[in-house]
Design a protein around this motif. Structure first.
Motif, mmCIF file in Angstrom:
data_model
loop_
_atom_site.group_PDB
_atom_site.id
_atom_site.type_symbol
_atom_site.label_atom_id
_atom_site.label_comp_id
_atom_site.label_asym_id
_atom_site.label_seq_id
_atom_site.Cartn_x
_atom_site.Cartn_y
_atom_site.Cartn_z
ATOM 1 N N GLY A 62 3.935 -17.089 -6.700
ATOM 2 C CA GLY A 62 2.738 -16.091 -6.835
ATOM 3 C C GLY A 62 3.283 -14.738 -7.652
ATOM 4 N N GLU A 63 2.407 -13.981 -7.815
ATOM 5 C CA GLU A 63 2.545 -12.794 -8.738
ATOM 6 C C GLU A 63 2.215 -11.643 -7.769
ATOM 7 O OE1 GLU A 63 3.849 -12.858 -11.591
ATOM 8 O OE2 GLU A 63 3.858 -15.128 -11.761
ATOM 9 N N GLY A 64 2.856 -10.249 -7.844
ATOM 10 C CA GLY A 64 2.613 -9.469 -7.319
ATOM 11 C C GLY A 64 3.488 -8.287 -7.917
ATOM 12 N N CYS A 65 3.055 -7.182 -7.036
ATOM 13 C CA CYS A 65 3.735 -5.794 -7.588
ATOM 14 C C CYS A 65 5.259 -5.591 -7.103
ATOM 15 C CB CYS A 65 3.204 -4.600 -6.761
ATOM 16 S SG CYS A 65 3.347 -4.511 -5.342
ATOM 17 N N ALA A 66 5.982 -4.870 -7.693
ATOM 18 C CA ALA A 66 7.593 -5.002 -7.179
ATOM 19 C C ALA A 66 7.660 -4.882 -5.730
ATOM 20 C CB ALA A 66 8.203 -3.595 -7.858
ATOM 21 N N ILE A 67 6.972 -4.132 -5.073
ATOM 22 C CA ILE A 67 7.181 -4.137 -3.695
ATOM 23 C C ILE A 67 6.874 -5.409 -2.997
ATOM 24 C CG2 ILE A 67 6.149 -3.225 -1.417
ATOM 25 C CD1 ILE A 67 8.220 -1.194 -3.080
ATOM 26 N N SER A 68 5.796 -6.165 -3.436
ATOM 27 C CA SER A 68 5.355 -7.637 -2.863
ATOM 28 C C SER A 68 6.321 -8.625 -3.092
ATOM 29 C CB SER A 68 3.940 -7.731 -3.347
ATOM 30 O OG SER A 68 3.686 -9.003 -2.873
ATOM 31 N N THR A 69 6.867 -8.460 -4.314
ATOM 32 C CA THR A 69 7.791 -9.420 -4.964
ATOM 33 C C THR A 69 9.135 -9.467 -4.254
ATOM 34 O OG1 THR A 69 6.673 -9.873 -7.041
ATOM 35 C CG2 THR A 69 8.711 -10.626 -6.760
ATOM 36 N N ALA A 70 9.661 -8.068 -4.268
ATOM 37 C CA ALA A 70 10.850 -7.917 -3.551
ATOM 38 C C ALA A 70 10.937 -8.132 -1.806
ATOM 39 C CB ALA A 70 11.226 -6.355 -3.936
ATOM 40 N N SER A 71 9.823 -7.830 -1.497
ATOM 41 C CA SER A 71 9.512 -8.216 0.090
ATOM 42 C C SER A 71 9.874 -9.697 0.450
ATOM 43 C CB SER A 71 8.235 -7.768 0.593
ATOM 44 O OG SER A 71 8.204 -7.753 1.922
ATOM 45 N N ALA A 72 8.800 -10.416 -0.454
ATOM 46 C CA ALA A 72 8.891 -11.860 -0.220
ATOM 47 C C ALA A 72 10.416 -12.670 -0.564
ATOM 48 C CB ALA A 72 8.010 -12.634 -1.410
ATOM 49 N N SER A 73 11.114 -11.903 -1.585
ATOM 50 C CA SER A 73 12.538 -12.411 -1.958
ATOM 51 C C SER A 73 13.283 -11.975 -0.851
ATOM 52 C CB SER A 73 12.747 -11.926 -3.277
ATOM 53 O OG SER A 73 14.235 -12.165 -3.581
ATOM 54 N N LEU A 74 13.248 -10.913 -0.497
ATOM 55 C CA LEU A 74 14.233 -10.281 0.779
ATOM 56 C C LEU A 74 13.754 -11.233 2.034
ATOM 57 C CD1 LEU A 74 13.992 -6.639 -0.057
ATOM 58 C CD2 LEU A 74 16.259 -8.009 0.243
ATOM 59 N N MET A 75 12.679 -11.318 2.290
ATOM 60 C CA MET A 75 12.230 -12.178 3.538
ATOM 61 C C MET A 75 12.858 -13.673 3.466
ATOM 62 S SD MET A 75 8.363 -13.523 4.654
ATOM 63 C CE MET A 75 8.585 -14.910 3.588
ATOM 64 N N ARG A 124 1.077 1.045 0.090
ATOM 65 C CA ARG A 124 1.808 0.060 -0.339
ATOM 66 C C ARG A 124 2.389 -0.833 0.867
ATOM 67 N NH1 ARG A 124 1.354 -0.354 -5.638
ATOM 68 N NH2 ARG A 124 3.306 -1.500 -5.175
ATOM 69 N N VAL A 125 2.125 -0.394 2.169
ATOM 70 C CA VAL A 125 2.248 -1.250 3.544
ATOM 71 C C VAL A 125 1.881 -2.711 3.325
ATOM 72 C CG1 VAL A 125 2.029 -1.394 5.852
ATOM 73 C CG2 VAL A 125 2.839 0.873 4.745
ATOM 74 N N LYS A 126 0.644 -2.876 2.683
ATOM 75 C CA LYS A 126 -0.017 -4.219 2.675
ATOM 76 C C LYS A 126 0.662 -4.888 1.557
ATOM 77 C CE LYS A 126 -4.535 -3.336 4.338
ATOM 78 N NZ LYS A 126 -5.973 -3.367 4.218
ATOM 79 N N CYS A 127 1.257 -4.296 0.507
ATOM 80 C CA CYS A 127 2.233 -5.065 -0.478
ATOM 81 C C CYS A 127 3.429 -5.480 0.252
ATOM 82 C CB CYS A 127 2.438 -4.140 -1.428
ATOM 83 S SG CYS A 127 1.169 -3.259 -2.456
ATOM 84 N N ALA A 128 4.148 -4.606 1.057
ATOM 85 C CA ALA A 128 5.385 -5.036 1.665
ATOM 86 C C ALA A 128 4.979 -6.461 2.882
ATOM 87 C CB ALA A 128 5.894 -3.919 2.141
ATOM 88 N N THR A 129 4.004 -6.419 3.443
ATOM 89 C CA THR A 129 3.772 -7.061 4.557
ATOM 90 C C THR A 129 3.215 -8.526 4.220
ATOM 91 O OG1 THR A 129 1.875 -5.875 5.291
ATOM 92 C CG2 THR A 129 3.792 -5.108 6.360
ATOM 93 N N LEU A 130 2.446 -8.436 2.991
ATOM 94 C CA LEU A 130 1.860 -9.679 2.663
ATOM 95 C C LEU A 130 2.560 -11.274 2.770
ATOM 96 C CD1 LEU A 130 -0.795 -10.979 1.455
ATOM 97 C CD2 LEU A 130 0.310 -10.751 -0.787
#
Length: 149
Positions: A62-75, A124-130
Protein backbone atom coordinates in the motif's frame (compact mmCIF):
# COMPACT_ATOMS: atom_id res chain seq x y z
CA UNK A 1 11.05 13.27 25.96
CA UNK A 2 14.43 14.88 25.42
CA UNK A 3 15.28 16.57 22.12
CA UNK A 4 17.98 13.97 21.39
CA UNK A 5 15.61 11.07 21.95
CA UNK A 6 12.92 12.77 19.85
CA UNK A 7 15.44 13.20 17.02
CA UNK A 8 16.45 9.54 17.24
CA UNK A 9 12.81 8.45 17.15
CA UNK A 10 12.17 10.65 14.10
CA UNK A 11 15.21 9.13 12.41
CA UNK A 12 13.89 5.60 13.00
CA UNK A 13 10.44 6.57 11.68
CA UNK A 14 11.91 8.07 8.51
CA UNK A 15 14.17 5.05 8.02
CA UNK A 16 11.12 2.74 8.12
CA UNK A 17 9.29 5.10 5.76
CA UNK A 18 12.13 5.26 3.22
CA UNK A 19 13.10 1.57 3.59
CA UNK A 20 10.01 -0.27 4.79
CA UNK A 21 10.59 -3.79 6.05
CA UNK A 22 8.41 -6.68 4.89
CA UNK A 23 6.73 -4.67 2.16
CA UNK A 24 5.10 -6.62 -0.65
CA UNK A 25 2.76 -9.50 -1.31
CA UNK A 26 3.12 -12.63 0.80
CA UNK A 27 2.85 -16.00 -0.90
CA UNK A 28 0.88 -18.48 1.15
CA UNK A 29 -0.80 -15.92 3.40
CA UNK A 30 -3.55 -17.48 5.49
CA UNK A 31 -5.07 -14.13 6.49
CA UNK A 32 -5.29 -10.74 4.83
CA UNK A 33 -7.26 -7.54 5.04
CA UNK A 34 -7.36 -4.10 3.45
CA UNK A 35 -7.48 -0.83 5.34
CA UNK A 36 -8.18 2.73 4.26
CA UNK A 37 -7.78 6.06 6.03
CA UNK A 38 -9.98 8.54 4.13
CA UNK A 39 -8.63 11.45 6.18
CA UNK A 40 -5.25 11.38 4.48
CA UNK A 41 -5.67 8.72 1.78
CA UNK A 42 -3.53 5.98 3.35
CA UNK A 43 -4.23 2.49 1.99
CA UNK A 44 -2.73 -0.71 3.37
CA UNK A 45 -3.17 -4.40 2.81
CA UNK A 46 -1.81 -6.69 5.53
CA UNK A 47 -0.91 -10.32 4.79
CA UNK A 48 -0.24 -12.85 7.56
CA UNK A 49 0.81 -16.48 7.42
CA UNK A 50 -0.15 -18.32 10.59
CA UNK A 51 1.10 -21.87 11.14
CA UNK A 52 0.69 -23.84 14.34
CA UNK A 53 -0.78 -20.86 16.16
CA UNK A 54 2.28 -18.69 15.43
CA UNK A 55 2.73 -15.75 13.07
CA UNK A 56 5.36 -17.22 10.76
CA UNK A 57 5.42 -14.33 8.31
CA UNK A 58 3.72 -10.99 7.79
CA UNK A 59 3.91 -8.28 5.17
CA UNK A 60 2.07 -5.21 3.96
CA UNK A 61 1.37 -3.43 0.72
CA UNK A 62 0.00 0.00 0.00
CA UNK A 63 0.75 3.67 0.04
CA UNK A 64 0.64 6.07 2.90
CA UNK A 65 2.24 8.90 4.78
CA UNK A 66 5.49 8.48 6.73
CA UNK A 67 3.70 7.60 9.98
CA UNK A 68 1.40 5.03 8.35
CA UNK A 69 4.20 3.33 6.42
CA UNK A 70 6.63 3.34 9.36
CA UNK A 71 3.96 1.93 11.66
CA UNK A 72 3.17 -0.91 9.23
CA UNK A 73 6.86 -1.67 8.81
CA UNK A 74 7.56 -1.68 12.55
CA UNK A 75 4.44 -3.75 13.17
CA UNK A 76 5.58 -6.49 10.80
CA UNK A 77 8.93 -6.70 12.54
CA UNK A 78 7.25 -6.95 15.95
CA UNK A 79 4.88 -9.74 14.92
CA UNK A 80 7.09 -12.37 13.30
CA UNK A 81 7.42 -15.44 15.45
CA UNK A 82 4.80 -14.39 18.01
CA UNK A 83 2.11 -16.80 19.15
CA UNK A 84 -1.39 -15.68 18.20
CA UNK A 85 -2.39 -15.25 21.84
CA UNK A 86 0.17 -12.43 22.15
CA UNK A 87 -1.15 -10.45 19.18
CA UNK A 88 -4.41 -9.01 20.59
CA UNK A 89 -2.72 -7.73 23.78
CA UNK A 90 0.08 -6.18 21.69
CA UNK A 91 -2.47 -4.43 19.47
CA UNK A 92 -4.24 -3.08 22.56
CA UNK A 93 -0.98 -1.92 24.16
CA UNK A 94 0.07 -0.17 20.94
CA UNK A 95 -3.32 1.53 20.62
CA UNK A 96 -3.16 2.70 24.24
CA UNK A 97 0.38 4.01 23.75
CA UNK A 98 -0.57 6.20 20.77
CA UNK A 99 -3.94 7.42 22.08
CA UNK A 100 -3.73 7.96 25.84
CA UNK A 101 -2.73 11.42 26.95
CA UNK A 102 -1.76 12.92 30.26
CA UNK A 103 1.61 11.20 30.52
CA UNK A 104 0.19 7.78 31.27
CA UNK A 105 2.99 5.30 31.82
CA UNK A 106 3.07 2.41 29.36
CA UNK A 107 5.18 -0.70 29.33
CA UNK A 108 7.90 -0.52 26.73
CA UNK A 109 6.98 -1.99 23.37
CA UNK A 110 10.57 -2.04 22.18
CA UNK A 111 11.08 -0.43 18.78
CA UNK A 112 7.38 0.43 18.63
CA UNK A 113 8.02 3.07 21.30
CA UNK A 114 9.27 5.39 18.53
CA UNK A 115 5.62 5.98 17.63
CA UNK A 116 4.55 7.06 21.15
CA UNK A 117 4.87 10.73 20.21
CA UNK A 118 1.97 10.37 17.78
CA UNK A 119 -0.42 10.85 20.71
CA UNK A 120 0.63 14.52 20.73
CA UNK A 121 -0.89 14.85 17.24
CA UNK A 122 -4.45 13.46 17.35
CA UNK A 123 -4.93 13.83 13.59
CA UNK A 124 -2.03 11.40 13.05
CA UNK A 125 -3.27 8.65 15.38
CA UNK A 126 -5.38 7.10 12.61
CA UNK A 127 -2.27 7.02 10.41
CA UNK A 128 -0.33 5.13 13.08
CA UNK A 129 -3.11 2.67 13.87
CA UNK A 130 -4.35 1.85 10.35
CA UNK A 131 -2.09 -1.18 9.83
CA UNK A 132 -2.91 -2.43 13.34
CA UNK A 133 -6.69 -2.23 12.78
CA UNK A 134 -6.17 -3.97 9.44
CA UNK A 135 -4.12 -6.70 11.12
CA UNK A 136 -6.88 -7.23 13.67
CA UNK A 137 -9.49 -7.58 10.89
CA UNK A 138 -7.29 -10.08 9.06
CA UNK A 139 -6.75 -12.26 12.12
CA UNK A 140 -10.34 -12.08 13.38
CA UNK A 141 -12.07 -12.70 10.04
CA UNK A 142 -9.44 -14.30 7.78
CA UNK A 143 -10.11 -11.58 5.23
CA UNK A 144 -11.59 -8.17 5.64
CA UNK A 145 -11.76 -4.50 4.94
CA UNK A 146 -11.53 -1.67 7.48
CA UNK A 147 -11.75 2.09 7.39
CA UNK A 148 -10.69 4.62 10.00
CA UNK A 149 -13.74 6.83 9.34
Amino acid sequence: MTAGLRDLYQEVIFDHYRNPRNRGALAGASHDAEGHNPLCGDNVKVHVRVEGGVVRDVSFEGEGCAISTASASLMTEALKGRPLEEIAPLVEQFHAMVTETGGAAHPSLGKLDVLAGVREFPARVKCATLAWHTLRAALEHGHGRVSTE
